[in-house]
Design a protein around this motif. Structure first.
Motif, PDB file in Angstrom:
ATOM      1  N   PHE A 264      75.180  71.003  53.243  1.00 28.51           N
ATOM      2  CA  PHE A 264      74.490  70.990  54.442  1.00 28.51           C
ATOM      3  C   PHE A 264      73.822  69.723  54.923  1.00 28.51           C
ATOM      4  O   PHE A 264      73.960  69.009  55.820  1.00 28.51           O
ATOM      5  CB  PHE A 264      73.933  72.363  54.800  1.00 28.51           C
ATOM      6  CG  PHE A 264      73.402  72.288  56.335  1.00 28.51           C
ATOM      7  CD1 PHE A 264      74.105  72.408  57.390  1.00 28.51           C
ATOM      8  CD2 PHE A 264      72.231  72.186  56.613  1.00 28.51           C
ATOM      9  CE1 PHE A 264      73.727  72.549  58.875  1.00 28.51           C
ATOM     10  CE2 PHE A 264      71.633  72.373  58.062  1.00 28.51           C
ATOM     11  CZ  PHE A 264      72.558  72.342  58.856  1.00 28.51           C
ATOM     12  N   PHE A 265      72.724  69.765  53.961  1.00 33.36           N
ATOM     13  CA  PHE A 265      71.768  68.740  54.197  1.00 33.36           C
ATOM     14  C   PHE A 265      72.049  67.352  54.019  1.00 33.36           C
ATOM     15  O   PHE A 265      71.682  66.200  54.476  1.00 33.36           O
ATOM     16  CB  PHE A 265      70.384  69.290  53.578  1.00 33.36           C
ATOM     17  CG  PHE A 265      69.635  70.291  54.485  1.00 33.36           C
ATOM     18  CD1 PHE A 265      68.802  69.956  55.324  1.00 33.36           C
ATOM     19  CD2 PHE A 265      69.654  71.676  53.755  1.00 33.36           C
ATOM     20  CE1 PHE A 265      68.115  70.981  55.903  1.00 33.36           C
ATOM     21  CE2 PHE A 265      69.065  72.523  54.210  1.00 33.36           C
ATOM     22  CZ  PHE A 265      68.169  72.199  55.442  1.00 33.36           C
ATOM     23  N   LEU A 266      72.974  67.061  52.820  1.00 34.76           N
ATOM     24  CA  LEU A 266      73.384  65.828  52.571  1.00 34.76           C
ATOM     25  C   LEU A 266      74.514  65.333  53.804  1.00 34.76           C
ATOM     26  O   LEU A 266      74.672  64.198  53.944  1.00 34.76           O
ATOM     27  CB  LEU A 266      74.525  65.946  51.419  1.00 34.76           C
ATOM     28  CG  LEU A 266      74.949  64.697  50.894  1.00 34.76           C
ATOM     29  CD1 LEU A 266      73.720  63.528  50.719  1.00 34.76           C
ATOM     30  CD2 LEU A 266      76.031  64.984  49.549  1.00 34.76           C
ATOM     31  N   ALA A 267      75.268  66.351  54.383  1.00 37.83           N
ATOM     32  CA  ALA A 267      76.040  66.068  55.491  1.00 37.83           C
ATOM     33  C   ALA A 267      75.388  65.619  56.836  1.00 37.83           C
ATOM     34  O   ALA A 267      75.497  64.634  57.238  1.00 37.83           O
ATOM     35  CB  ALA A 267      76.861  67.346  55.690  1.00 37.83           C
ATOM     36  N   LEU A 268      74.107  66.141  56.923  1.00 34.17           N
ATOM     37  CA  LEU A 268      73.107  66.044  58.042  1.00 34.17           C
ATOM     38  C   LEU A 268      72.750  64.586  57.637  1.00 34.17           C
ATOM     39  O   LEU A 268      72.412  63.849  58.612  1.00 34.17           O
ATOM     40  CB  LEU A 268      72.127  67.148  58.053  1.00 34.17           C
ATOM     41  CG  LEU A 268      71.128  67.143  59.184  1.00 34.17           C
ATOM     42  CD1 LEU A 268      72.121  67.843  60.292  1.00 34.17           C
ATOM     43  CD2 LEU A 268      70.094  68.074  59.145  1.00 34.17           C
ATOM     44  N   PHE A 269      72.189  64.396  56.511  1.00 32.95           N
ATOM     45  CA  PHE A 269      71.622  62.940  56.390  1.00 32.95           C
ATOM     46  C   PHE A 269      72.728  61.836  56.560  1.00 32.95           C
ATOM     47  O   PHE A 269      72.250  60.797  57.265  1.00 32.95           O
ATOM     48  CB  PHE A 269      71.235  63.190  54.850  1.00 32.95           C
ATOM     49  CG  PHE A 269      70.800  61.632  54.230  1.00 32.95           C
ATOM     50  CD1 PHE A 269      69.911  61.014  54.591  1.00 32.95           C
ATOM     51  CD2 PHE A 269      72.039  60.879  53.257  1.00 32.95           C
ATOM     52  CE1 PHE A 269      69.702  59.725  54.174  1.00 32.95           C
ATOM     53  CE2 PHE A 269      71.662  59.666  52.956  1.00 32.95           C
ATOM     54  CZ  PHE A 269      70.379  59.004  53.128  1.00 32.95           C
ATOM     55  N   ALA A 270      73.878  62.143  56.101  1.00 34.96           N
ATOM     56  CA  ALA A 270      75.011  61.185  56.422  1.00 34.96           C
ATOM     57  C   ALA A 270      75.289  61.138  57.999  1.00 34.96           C
ATOM     58  O   ALA A 270      75.887  59.675  58.392  1.00 34.96           O
ATOM     59  CB  ALA A 270      76.217  61.347  55.441  1.00 34.96           C
TER      60      ALA A 270
ATOM     61  N   CYS B  95      61.809  71.998  45.278  1.00 33.65           N
ATOM     62  CA  CYS B  95      62.433  71.258  44.377  1.00 33.65           C
ATOM     63  C   CYS B  95      63.519  71.535  43.885  1.00 33.65           C
ATOM     64  O   CYS B  95      64.656  70.775  43.635  1.00 33.65           O
ATOM     65  CB  CYS B  95      61.318  71.363  43.032  1.00 33.65           C
ATOM     66  SG  CYS B  95      59.743  70.635  43.200  1.00 33.65           S
ATOM     67  N   GLY B  96      64.102  72.955  43.866  1.00 32.85           N
ATOM     68  CA  GLY B  96      65.234  73.291  43.227  1.00 32.85           C
ATOM     69  C   GLY B  96      66.311  73.239  44.000  1.00 32.85           C
ATOM     70  O   GLY B  96      67.648  73.337  43.869  1.00 32.85           O
ATOM     71  N   TYR B  97      66.358  73.456  45.398  1.00 30.65           N
ATOM     72  CA  TYR B  97      67.015  73.300  46.285  1.00 30.65           C
ATOM     73  C   TYR B  97      67.001  72.298  47.714  1.00 30.65           C
ATOM     74  O   TYR B  97      68.227  71.851  48.075  1.00 30.65           O
ATOM     75  CB  TYR B  97      67.045  74.595  47.145  1.00 30.65           C
ATOM     76  CG  TYR B  97      67.317  75.907  46.385  1.00 30.65           C
ATOM     77  CD1 TYR B  97      68.581  76.644  46.496  1.00 30.65           C
ATOM     78  CD2 TYR B  97      66.423  76.313  45.627  1.00 30.65           C
ATOM     79  CE1 TYR B  97      68.744  77.591  45.472  1.00 30.65           C
ATOM     80  CE2 TYR B  97      66.609  77.675  45.074  1.00 30.65           C
ATOM     81  CZ  TYR B  97      67.723  78.316  44.896  1.00 30.65           C
ATOM     82  OH  TYR B  97      67.852  79.360  44.083  1.00 30.65           O
ATOM     83  N   LEU B  98      66.208  71.591  47.837  1.00 33.94           N
ATOM     84  CA  LEU B  98      66.097  70.684  48.874  1.00 33.94           C
ATOM     85  C   LEU B  98      65.715  69.170  48.535  1.00 33.94           C
ATOM     86  O   LEU B  98      65.854  68.192  49.198  1.00 33.94           O
ATOM     87  CB  LEU B  98      65.399  71.022  50.076  1.00 33.94           C
ATOM     88  CG  LEU B  98      65.877  72.106  50.842  1.00 33.94           C
ATOM     89  CD1 LEU B  98      64.884  72.556  51.880  1.00 33.94           C
ATOM     90  CD2 LEU B  98      67.392  71.975  51.231  1.00 33.94           C
ATOM     91  N   CYS B  99      65.032  69.204  47.438  1.00 33.54           N
ATOM     92  CA  CYS B  99      64.408  67.722  47.091  1.00 33.54           C
ATOM     93  C   CYS B  99      65.656  66.811  46.719  1.00 33.54           C
ATOM     94  O   CYS B  99      66.700  67.193  46.099  1.00 33.54           O
ATOM     95  CB  CYS B  99      63.473  67.900  45.613  1.00 33.54           C
ATOM     96  SG  CYS B  99      62.985  66.455  45.109  1.00 33.54           S
ATOM     97  N   PRO B 100      65.506  65.602  47.280  1.00 33.62           N
ATOM     98  CA  PRO B 100      66.696  64.542  47.345  1.00 33.62           C
ATOM     99  C   PRO B 100      66.871  64.240  45.849  1.00 33.62           C
ATOM    100  O   PRO B 100      67.954  63.887  45.367  1.00 33.62           O
ATOM    101  CB  PRO B 100      65.888  63.273  48.071  1.00 33.62           C
ATOM    102  CG  PRO B 100      64.882  63.946  49.087  1.00 33.62           C
ATOM    103  CD  PRO B 100      64.372  65.043  48.409  1.00 33.62           C
ATOM    104  N   GLN B 101      65.835  64.221  44.911  1.00 35.11           N
ATOM    105  CA  GLN B 101      65.880  64.066  43.639  1.00 35.11           C
ATOM    106  C   GLN B 101      66.827  64.842  42.787  1.00 35.11           C
ATOM    107  O   GLN B 101      67.684  64.273  42.033  1.00 35.11           O
ATOM    108  CB  GLN B 101      64.504  63.897  42.743  1.00 35.11           C
ATOM    109  CG  GLN B 101      64.657  63.651  41.419  1.00 35.11           C
ATOM    110  CD  GLN B 101      65.310  62.298  40.969  1.00 35.11           C
ATOM    111  OE1 GLN B 101      65.108  61.315  41.702  1.00 35.11           O
ATOM    112  NE2 GLN B 101      65.827  62.274  39.795  1.00 35.11           N
ATOM    113  N   THR B 102      66.603  66.066  43.175  1.00 30.86           N
ATOM    114  CA  THR B 102      67.581  67.266  42.681  1.00 30.86           C
ATOM    115  C   THR B 102      69.008  67.264  43.089  1.00 30.86           C
ATOM    116  O   THR B 102      69.801  67.163  42.521  1.00 30.86           O
ATOM    117  CB  THR B 102      66.822  68.515  42.902  1.00 30.86           C
ATOM    118  OG1 THR B 102      65.444  68.741  42.432  1.00 30.86           O
ATOM    119  CG2 THR B 102      67.691  69.653  42.228  1.00 30.86           C
TER     120      THR B 102
END
Length: 477
Positions: free
Chosen positions: A55-61, A121-128
């Protein structure tokens, strides 16, 4: 050593043993880390994490592609010094709003960490998120964790070469897409993609894209857990927000110890064992490579992978789930858990106050600003009519997303004469520079300096906008 008249041999009383001190070779001094081959795991928390990541990756794109009222909906244009958020345009004069947003975000992170631990960190951090995406490419191209490990141990051959080449190509291409999308938040999105792929991009744009592509490729492809273990500051100060009622991924040692393998038919108590069968799956699925059974560690990112792996094993062994689970230290100790507590209430109150102040700041934000620049060469002069004249340069900034017409006036002195335009049209999100002069009969002036105010009003039948800006009118000495 001498005692009275006799020489005492120390070796007769104190046994002496020659100890060889091991001096590590130079090649061992800075041994490289062991590569972590993260094993794929399925479960409730991994499904939740994957859906949130998607969801958040699609939002970012998607966000930088959205258009609003003929312009890019979200654009942080640094060159023009303005941030566009849908119908709102923020200028350097509005940096207090951004400051409130950052402060609010920080306290929201503190509140969530105190309550749910490092779920960010586990669910939303861009690095993860990007690390798991890169691991997904590995699994699709190179196979499971054991297959990847076996492939790396082989000598270079055709099979290994094409798999490695395809993996790094996918990593690189996805990194470039990430960098282009990120750059689209700071420059017009359509121009970014077109200029980059047609080799017409400016040096600044090309350098920015390649820099962030390199960082994405390095962080998610190679460094991975190093960012979490050694470079992320959040991992260092999170302990200041944790308490014994914070929900974290924890291992129930009372139930799990003693560890050891057994058959399904064995009753753990009869063979002197706990519920943990020591399968090490919790370690194999951990993206940072830690053993949660050793207790709470700052390296743990609360992703829940070990919880899903352990629950699957418990289900196969016909044991109760939850040997590793999201729990609190008080619950593990058999004490009462206080979800509502002083620290959490404190963060909540701060969040409410910060949110209220942000709303007040946004409500009171004027959609237009007026800057006044005086003529520094000559404060006052006498014109051919015998009036005292002051020269000003007015800069009117239209913060809204539509063209507006404004009316200008002055108050503080009677019978003034305005030389220049008094009604102007200012384009959306533009600055209009207006040189004017004000003259007045010297008999209207009581002293050398008089306080005045410039007034700017929106010429509209619907909206009412009025702004006053103080200034000075000087008399000749």
């Amino acid at each position: 050593m001498k005692s009275k008249d006799k020489d005492i041999n120390v070796s007769q009383y104190i046994p002496i043993k020659n100890v060889q001190i091991h001096q590590p070779a130079k090649s061992d001094a800075y041994a490289p880390r062991d590569q972590i081959y993260v094993r794929k795991v399925k479960g409730v928390f991994q499904k939740l994490r994957q859906k949130m990541n998607f969801f958040f990756l699609a939002l970012f794109a998607v966000l930088p592609w959205l258009q609003y009222d003929g312009h890019q909906a979200i654009l942080f244009d640094i060159s023009e010094q303005r941030f566009t958020l849908w119908s709102v345009t923020l200028w350097p004069q509005d940096l207090t709003l951004l400051a409130w947003l950052f402060i609010l975000s920080a306290f929201l992170l503190f509140f969530i960490t105190t309550f749910l631990g490092r779920v960010w960190c586990g669910y939303l951090c861009p690095q993860t998120v990007w690390t798991f995406i890169f691991i997904w490419f590995e699994e699709k191209i190179e196979g499971t964790a054991n297959q990847r490990k076996k492939l790396d141990s082989q000598a270079m051959n055709i099979n290994k070469f094409w798999r490695k080449a395809l993996k790094h190509f996918c990593w690189g291409f996805f990194s470039i897409l990430t960098a282009l999308t990120f750059a689209g938040y700071f420059a017009p999105m359509r121009e970014v993609f077109v200029d980059f792929f047609t080799f017409n991009a400016s040096f600044a744009l090309a350098a920015t894209v390649w820099f962030f592509a390199f960082c994405t490729y390095g962080n998610a492809g190679w460094m991975r857990e190093i960012m979490c273990l050694h470079m992320c500051p959040y991992a260092r100060f999170q302990s200041a927000m944790f308490d014994k009622d914070t929900l974290t991924v924890s291992y129930d040692a009372k139930r799990g110890e003693n560890r050891g393998p057994r058959t399904r038919k064995d009753v753990p108590k009869d063979v002197g064992l706990g519920d943990c069968i020591d399968c090490n799956l919790c370690v194999q699925v951990c993206p940072t490579g830690i053993d949660i059974r050793n207790g709470l560690q700052y390296e743990c990112i609360n992703c829940g992978a070990c919880v899903d792996a352990c629950d699957d094993v418990m289900e196969r062994m016909r044991y109760d789930k939850g040997l590793i689970r999201y729990t609190t230290e008080h619950e593990l100790e058999g004490k009462k858990v206080h979800f509502v507590r002083g620290k959490l209430i404190g963060y909540a109150l701060v969040l409410i106050v910060m949110t209220s102040l942000l709303i007040v700041e946004m409500v009171n934000r004027s959609p237009v600003t007026l800057d006044i620049i005086r003529d520094r060469n000559e404060l006052a002069k006498e014109n051919f009519n015998g009036d005292i004249e002051n020269v000003y340069t007015l800069k009117i900034l239209n913060k809204s997303q539509k063209d507006n017409r404004y009316r200008l006036s002055i108050k503080g002195i009677n019978n003034t004469k305005w030389h220049g335009e008094q009604e102007i049209l200012v384009k959306a999100a533009k600055v209009y520079t207006l040189p004017i002069s004000i003259s007045v009969d010297p008999y209207e002036l009581e002293g050398y300096m008089t306080d005045i105010s410039f007034v700017i009003e929106l010429v509209s039948d619907t909206d009412e906008v009025k702004l006053e800006h103080e200034s000075r009118f000087f008399n000749k000495r």
